[in-house]
Design an enzyme around this catalytic site. Structure first.
Site, PDB file in Angstrom:
ATOM      1  N   LYS A  59       0.836  -1.190   0.000  1.00  0.00           N
ATOM      2  CA  LYS A  59       0.000   0.000   0.000  1.00  0.00           C
ATOM      3  C   LYS A  59       0.879   1.251   0.000  1.00  0.00           C
ATOM      4  O   LYS A  59       1.745   1.429   0.880  1.00  0.00           O
ATOM      5  CB  LYS A  59      -0.904   0.019   1.238  1.00  0.00           C
ATOM      6  CG  LYS A  59      -1.963  -1.070   1.262  1.00  0.00           C
ATOM      7  CD  LYS A  59      -3.091  -0.791   0.299  1.00  0.00           C
ATOM      8  CE  LYS A  59      -4.261  -1.749   0.515  1.00  0.00           C
ATOM      9  NZ  LYS A  59      -5.390  -1.474  -0.411  1.00  0.00           N
ATOM     10  N   ASP A  90      -0.478  -0.657  -4.636  1.00  0.00           N
ATOM     11  CA  ASP A  90      -1.824  -0.091  -4.629  1.00  0.00           C
ATOM     12  C   ASP A  90      -1.773   1.289  -3.979  1.00  0.00           C
ATOM     13  O   ASP A  90      -1.453   1.412  -2.796  1.00  0.00           O
ATOM     14  CB  ASP A  90      -2.771  -1.004  -3.847  1.00  0.00           C
ATOM     15  CG  ASP A  90      -4.211  -0.498  -3.831  1.00  0.00           C
ATOM     16  OD1 ASP A  90      -4.507   0.501  -4.503  1.00  0.00           O
ATOM     17  OD2 ASP A  90      -5.039  -1.116  -3.137  1.00  0.00           O
ATOM     18  N   GLU A 100      -2.077  -0.499  -8.927  1.00  0.00           N
ATOM     19  CA  GLU A 100      -3.528  -0.476  -8.764  1.00  0.00           C
ATOM     20  C   GLU A 100      -3.997   0.910  -8.355  1.00  0.00           C
ATOM     21  O   GLU A 100      -3.430   1.523  -7.442  1.00  0.00           O
ATOM     22  CB  GLU A 100      -3.930  -1.506  -7.703  1.00  0.00           C
ATOM     23  CG  GLU A 100      -5.414  -1.667  -7.506  1.00  0.00           C
ATOM     24  CD  GLU A 100      -5.723  -2.697  -6.420  1.00  0.00           C
ATOM     25  OE1 GLU A 100      -6.837  -2.618  -5.858  1.00  0.00           O
ATOM     26  OE2 GLU A 100      -4.866  -3.551  -6.116  1.00  0.00           O
ATOM     27  N   ASP A 136      -9.528  -0.107  -9.462  1.00  0.00           N
ATOM     28  CA  ASP A 136     -10.295  -0.659  -8.345  1.00  0.00           C
ATOM     29  C   ASP A 136     -11.462   0.271  -8.040  1.00  0.00           C
ATOM     30  O   ASP A 136     -12.600   0.023  -8.426  1.00  0.00           O
ATOM     31  CB  ASP A 136      -9.396  -0.845  -7.132  1.00  0.00           C
ATOM     32  CG  ASP A 136     -10.140  -1.399  -5.915  1.00  0.00           C
ATOM     33  OD1 ASP A 136     -11.345  -1.683  -6.009  1.00  0.00           O
ATOM     34  OD2 ASP A 136      -9.515  -1.546  -4.849  1.00  0.00           O
ATOM     35  N   LYS A 186     -14.573  -6.587  -6.411  1.00  0.00           N
ATOM     36  CA  LYS A 186     -14.823  -6.916  -5.010  1.00  0.00           C
ATOM     37  C   LYS A 186     -16.314  -7.142  -4.837  1.00  0.00           C
ATOM     38  O   LYS A 186     -17.134  -6.345  -5.319  1.00  0.00           O
ATOM     39  CB  LYS A 186     -14.364  -5.790  -4.076  1.00  0.00           C
ATOM     40  CG  LYS A 186     -12.859  -5.612  -4.008  1.00  0.00           C
ATOM     41  CD  LYS A 186     -12.490  -4.429  -3.147  1.00  0.00           C
ATOM     42  CE  LYS A 186     -10.967  -4.247  -3.113  1.00  0.00           C
ATOM     43  NZ  LYS A 186     -10.588  -2.934  -2.536  1.00  0.00           N
TER      44      LYS A 186
END
Length: 324
Positions: free
Chosen positions: A158, A184, A210, A235, A257
């Site tokens: 992250k 991400d 991402e 995303d 998701k």
């Protein structure tokens, strides 16, 4: 058919930080769909995210409305159930995804097979999941997370803190020189920041990036993707199947998701739509228990990439299910 629910609370082993903030405790809702004719039931989990306007309280309210709509519904009519939920309840994707998962669980149980077999899938072809390295308070905490991830060959790091991003990725790569790394940014960069970071990331053998930009900035994503030597995966910019076509040529792939899209049928539509546009497909998760992760794991053989580690990050998972 009736819908029962139970509010539960779970905690991560360590504070879980992304660009939007850090949290340790998460409210989740365990959902059971019961066929009153014989008492058979299927299970699902709602993992609401405030980013998408959901809380455990909104989930419970949505479940009451969904329960009214589906009270006399045929539990086998899975496609119709998702359509009726969408007509009756706007948004509330995690609530709807929990009911969808429970209905699919019930159908598979009645057939006496796992859901992946009901879909004709082979779990041996599923990609390995990443293990997420969250943004930590300092480098020592970051390296402890990397140590805990020792059994996992793929890490998702992250980023999204511009003053620390370079140091974070350098520290992770130094601590895990042999691992595959993905990044991400959780929508935290501008186009110029993204291109600067991507140039730096090339030195650390990163597989893809991402959601580098805010969800609404599709032209910015196109600008970055046209200039990036690394694949770009959407995303936050991609919630449901109708979002996929507008992302063709804008990004290289999408991240699905269940708590964003609202159900397993919608997830399958997203996969089919992305494939029709020649895009990469990934599935991710929220911080969820094994109950929620297992629902997504059943369609993992259809994916290029998986990020289904939410339960592995918990200190107190109350369920047992798919493992990564």
């Amino acid at each position: 058919m009736k819908i029962l629910h139970e509010n539960i609370s779970v905690r991560t082993k360590r504070p879980f930080g992304i660009a939007r903030g850090t949290t340790s405790e998460y409210g989740r809702v365990w959902v059971r769909v019961v066929d009153e004719r014989d008492g058979a039931e299927g299970w699902g989990e709602a993992a609401p995210s405030p980013y998408y306007g959901e809380t455990p309280e909104t989930v419970v309210d949505a479940l009451r409305r969904i329960g009214t709509v589906l009270a006399a519904h045929d539990p086998w009519a899975l496609e119709t159930a998702e359509s009726e939920m969408n007509r009756a309840v706007r948004g509330n994707a995690s609530a709807k995804s929990a009911v969808s998962a429970a209905l699919h669980d019930l159908a598979a149980k009645r057939l006496g097979v796992p859901l992946y077999k009901m879909w004709g899938l082979d779990p041996a072809t599923a990609p390995q999941s990443t293990y997420t390295i969250a943004i930590a308070a300092n480098e020592d905490a970051l390296l402890r997370s990397v140590d805990e991830a020792a059994p996992y060959p793929i890490l998702k790091v992250k980023l999204g803190t511009p003053d620390r991003d370079a140091a974070i990725i350098r520290a992770v790569r130094t601590a895990a020189p042999e691992k595959r790394l993905r990044v991400d940014a959780n929508a935290a960069w501008s186009p110029k920041q993204a291109l600067r970071m991507i140039e730096l990331l090339l030195d650390y053998d990163i597989e893809f990036v991402e959601q580098p930009l805010p969800a609404h900035d599709l032209e910015g994503l196109r600008f970055v993707r046209d200039r990036s030597p690394l694949p770009i995966v959407a995303d936050e910019s991609c919630l449901v199947a109708s979002d996929v076509a507008k992302l063709a040529g804008v990004v290289d792939g999408i991240n699905i998701k269940l708590s964003k899209c609202g159900g397993l049928r919608e997830a399958l539509r997203m996969i089919a739509t992305a494939r029709a546009h020649g895009m990469l497909v990934m599935a991710g998760c929220m911080i969820e228990t094994s109950l929620g992760i297992t629902a997504a794991a059943h369609f993992a053989p259809l994916l290029d990439y998986a990020d289904l580690d939410g339960a592995a990050l918990l200190a107190d998972d109350p369920f047992v299910g798919a493992t990564i």
